[in-house]
Design a protein around this motif. Structure first.
Motif, PDB file in Angstrom:
ATOM      1  N   LYS A 152       0.849  -1.192   0.000  1.00 54.30           N
ATOM      2  CA  LYS A 152       0.000   0.000   0.000  1.00 54.30           C
ATOM      3  C   LYS A 152       0.886   1.244   0.000  1.00 54.30           C
ATOM      4  O   LYS A 152       1.938   1.265   0.633  1.00 54.30           O
ATOM      5  CB  LYS A 152      -0.886  -0.027   1.251  1.00 54.30           C
ATOM      6  CG  LYS A 152      -1.837   1.148   1.377  1.00 54.30           C
ATOM      7  CD  LYS A 152      -2.675   1.000   2.635  1.00 54.30           C
ATOM      8  CE  LYS A 152      -3.633   2.179   2.815  1.00 54.30           C
ATOM      9  NZ  LYS A 152      -2.962   3.441   3.056  1.00 54.30           N
ATOM     10  N   SER A 153       0.443   2.276  -0.681  1.00 54.40           N
ATOM     11  CA  SER A 153       1.190   3.537  -0.740  1.00 54.40           C
ATOM     12  C   SER A 153       1.176   4.233   0.615  1.00 54.40           C
ATOM     13  O   SER A 153       0.221   4.120   1.386  1.00 54.40           O
ATOM     14  CB  SER A 153       0.569   4.456  -1.789  1.00 54.40           C
ATOM     15  OG  SER A 153       1.105   5.754  -1.691  1.00 54.40           O
ATOM     16  N   LYS A 154       2.237   4.988   0.883  1.00 50.73           N
ATOM     17  CA  LYS A 154       2.294   5.797   2.110  1.00 50.73           C
ATOM     18  C   LYS A 154       1.389   7.020   2.016  1.00 50.73           C
ATOM     19  O   LYS A 154       1.122   7.684   3.010  1.00 50.73           O
ATOM     20  CB  LYS A 154       3.733   6.260   2.364  1.00 50.73           C
ATOM     21  CG  LYS A 154       4.684   5.161   2.779  1.00 50.73           C
ATOM     22  CD  LYS A 154       6.062   5.730   3.068  1.00 50.73           C
ATOM     23  CE  LYS A 154       7.004   4.638   3.546  1.00 50.73           C
ATOM     24  NZ  LYS A 154       8.362   5.160   3.823  1.00 50.73           N
ATOM     25  N   GLN A 155       0.933   7.327   0.790  1.00 51.33           N
ATOM     26  CA  GLN A 155       0.061   8.489   0.598  1.00 51.33           C
ATOM     27  C   GLN A 155      -1.350   8.146   1.070  1.00 51.33           C
ATOM     28  O   GLN A 155      -1.776   6.997   1.047  1.00 51.33           O
ATOM     29  CB  GLN A 155       0.031   8.891  -0.880  1.00 51.33           C
ATOM     30  CG  GLN A 155       1.411   9.076  -1.502  1.00 51.33           C
ATOM     31  CD  GLN A 155       2.283  10.051  -0.734  1.00 51.33           C
ATOM     32  OE1 GLN A 155       1.816  11.122  -0.360  1.00 51.33           O
ATOM     33  NE2 GLN A 155       3.532   9.681  -0.492  1.00 51.33           N
ATOM     34  N   GLY A 156      -2.100   9.165   1.468  1.00 51.74           N
ATOM     35  CA  GLY A 156      -3.467   8.933   1.924  1.00 51.74           C
ATOM     36  C   GLY A 156      -3.497   8.433   3.359  1.00 51.74           C
ATOM     37  O   GLY A 156      -2.513   8.520   4.094  1.00 51.74           O
ATOM     38  N   LYS A 157      -4.634   7.899   3.753  1.00 50.94           N
ATOM     39  CA  LYS A 157      -4.805   7.467   5.143  1.00 50.94           C
ATOM     40  C   LYS A 157      -3.963   6.226   5.425  1.00 50.94           C
ATOM     41  O   LYS A 157      -3.978   5.257   4.667  1.00 50.94           O
ATOM     42  CB  LYS A 157      -6.268   7.173   5.436  1.00 50.94           C
ATOM     43  CG  LYS A 157      -6.527   6.771   6.893  1.00 50.94           C
ATOM     44  CD  LYS A 157      -8.003   6.610   7.195  1.00 50.94           C
ATOM     45  CE  LYS A 157      -8.671   7.961   7.292  1.00 50.94           C
ATOM     46  NZ  LYS A 157     -10.086   7.846   7.716  1.00 50.94           N
ATOM     47  N   GLN A 177       5.651  11.593   9.693  1.00 50.62           N
ATOM     48  CA  GLN A 177       5.992  11.400   8.278  1.00 50.62           C
ATOM     49  C   GLN A 177       4.762  11.129   7.409  1.00 50.62           C
ATOM     50  O   GLN A 177       4.829  11.221   6.185  1.00 50.62           O
ATOM     51  CB  GLN A 177       6.980  10.245   8.129  1.00 50.62           C
ATOM     52  CG  GLN A 177       6.419   8.895   8.530  1.00 50.62           C
ATOM     53  CD  GLN A 177       7.442   7.778   8.448  1.00 50.62           C
ATOM     54  OE1 GLN A 177       7.860   7.391   7.362  1.00 50.62           O
ATOM     55  NE2 GLN A 177       7.832   7.242   9.600  1.00 50.62           N
ATOM     56  N   PHE A 178       3.628  10.805   8.036  1.00 51.16           N
ATOM     57  CA  PHE A 178       2.412  10.476   7.283  1.00 51.16           C
ATOM     58  C   PHE A 178       1.431  11.646   7.307  1.00 51.16           C
ATOM     59  O   PHE A 178       1.304  12.349   8.305  1.00 51.16           O
ATOM     60  CB  PHE A 178       1.749   9.230   7.867  1.00 51.16           C
ATOM     61  CG  PHE A 178       2.651   8.024   7.910  1.00 51.16           C
ATOM     62  CD1 PHE A 178       3.166   7.479   6.742  1.00 51.16           C
ATOM     63  CD2 PHE A 178       3.000   7.441   9.123  1.00 51.16           C
ATOM     64  CE1 PHE A 178       4.007   6.372   6.778  1.00 51.16           C
ATOM     65  CE2 PHE A 178       3.842   6.334   9.175  1.00 51.16           C
ATOM     66  CZ  PHE A 178       4.345   5.802   8.000  1.00 51.16           C
ATOM     67  N   ASP A 179       0.711  11.814   6.195  1.00 48.95           N
ATOM     68  CA  ASP A 179      -0.237  12.935   6.072  1.00 48.95           C
ATOM     69  C   ASP A 179      -1.506  12.710   6.888  1.00 48.95           C
ATOM     70  O   ASP A 179      -2.069  13.643   7.451  1.00 48.95           O
ATOM     71  CB  ASP A 179      -0.622  13.144   4.602  1.00 48.95           C
ATOM     72  CG  ASP A 179       0.567  13.517   3.741  1.00 48.95           C
ATOM     73  OD1 ASP A 179       1.475  14.188   4.276  1.00 48.95           O
ATOM     74  OD2 ASP A 179       0.602  13.122   2.562  1.00 48.95           O
ATOM     75  N   ASP A 180      -1.974  11.461   6.914  1.00 47.08           N
ATOM     76  CA  ASP A 180      -3.274  11.166   7.526  1.00 47.08           C
ATOM     77  C   ASP A 180      -3.166   9.817   8.241  1.00 47.08           C
ATOM     78  O   ASP A 180      -2.902   8.797   7.604  1.00 47.08           O
ATOM     79  CB  ASP A 180      -4.349  11.116   6.436  1.00 47.08           C
ATOM     80  CG  ASP A 180      -5.756  10.970   7.002  1.00 47.08           C
ATOM     81  OD1 ASP A 180      -5.915  11.024   8.242  1.00 47.08           O
ATOM     82  OD2 ASP A 180      -6.698  10.786   6.198  1.00 47.08           O
TER      83      ASP A 180
END
Length: 256
Positions: A152-157, A177-180
């Motif tokens: 799974k991508s690190k982008q998004g939740k 380091q994570f956006d959500d």
């Protein structure tokens, strides 16, 4: 005995230990404390007897290291290439709280790596089992489902599984380091299994654990396809030093 038969024997052994545990769980029970102030109950000791006796019967040639019988010197242990790593009840604090999130952990360690493991949650009637030569599975209500991690991508939740009993003050810095981020609280080695079945994306453990806490869940997660590494990305290994304490580690299905 081939790996398939041995794994099934381990599942049966974990279930037998679970029966002993649940008999005590259903009653009032005393809680004692070890020298390191960690709790221990009659259920830990009863399950330990069942598991160690069963392993000695199945594989008398393979040594056993259990949380409840860990007084084995490093001088002896350092020559072990293959051994059983056992935690009769992982999540004793969850057992005492009676929230169901405790597990029986049995792992086979070969050359520092977990190659077979069973994590059984008797109160939840759920079993995770894995062998390197076979695969990883979740069994509930007699249905057995193979676990295969998808990246799974690190982008998004990002779903982050954390401890109910050991919240770490360093976790907040790591998660920056994570956006959500969505936190998924869980006790015991079930945290590693949640990543294995895709219910969580990452489990950063930035707090103390011992090798018997993680061996079986490590086998399930890694054989399912997750990574289990030190913070720096190097593999988490077992029986490489005198201390039983793990370094900080991360279990992940996120793309690097």
């Amino acid at each position: 005995m081939n790996d398939t038969d041995l794994l099934e024997e381990l599942v049966e052994l974990a279930r037998l230990a679970g029966e002993e545990i649940m008999q005590i769980y259903a009653k009032d029970f005393a809680v004692d404390y070890k020298n390191d102030n960690s709790p221990v109950t009659d259920a830990d000791l009863a399950a330990n007897c069942v598991i160690t006796a069963g392993l000695k019967r199945l594989t008398p040639e393979i040594p056993i290291l259990s949380e409840e019988s860990a007084d084995i010197s490093w001088q002896e242990r350092q020559s072990w290439q293959r051994y059983w790593l056992v935690d009769p009840i992982d999540g004793t604090k969850e057992f005492i709280k009676k929230n169901g999130e405790f597990t029986v952990n049995i792992a086979l360690i070969e050359h520092g790596n977990p190659t077979m493991g069973v994590v059984y949650a008797p109160a939840l009637k759920t079993c995770y089992l894995a062998a390197k030569s076979i695969g990883a599975f979740r069994e509930c209500d007699e249905a057995r489902i193979e676990l295969k991690v998808t990246r799974k991508s690190k982008q998004g939740k990002v779903k982050v599984v954390g401890s109910r009993s050991h919240p770490s003050p360093e976790l907040e810095d790591y998660l920056a380091q994570f956006d959500d981020v969505e936190m998924v609280p869980k006790g015991s080695s079930l945290k590693l299994c949640l990543v294995a079945e895709g219910e969580a994306d990452i489990y950063p453990r930035l707090g103390p654990t011992s090798e018997w806490d993680t061996g079986a869940g490590h086998a399930v997660a890694e054989i399912a396809g997750a990574t289990v590494t030190h913070i720096d990305g190097s593999p988490l290994k077992y029986n490489q030093k005198e201390s039983f304490l793990n370094p900080y580690f991360v279990v992940s299905r996120l793309e690097s």
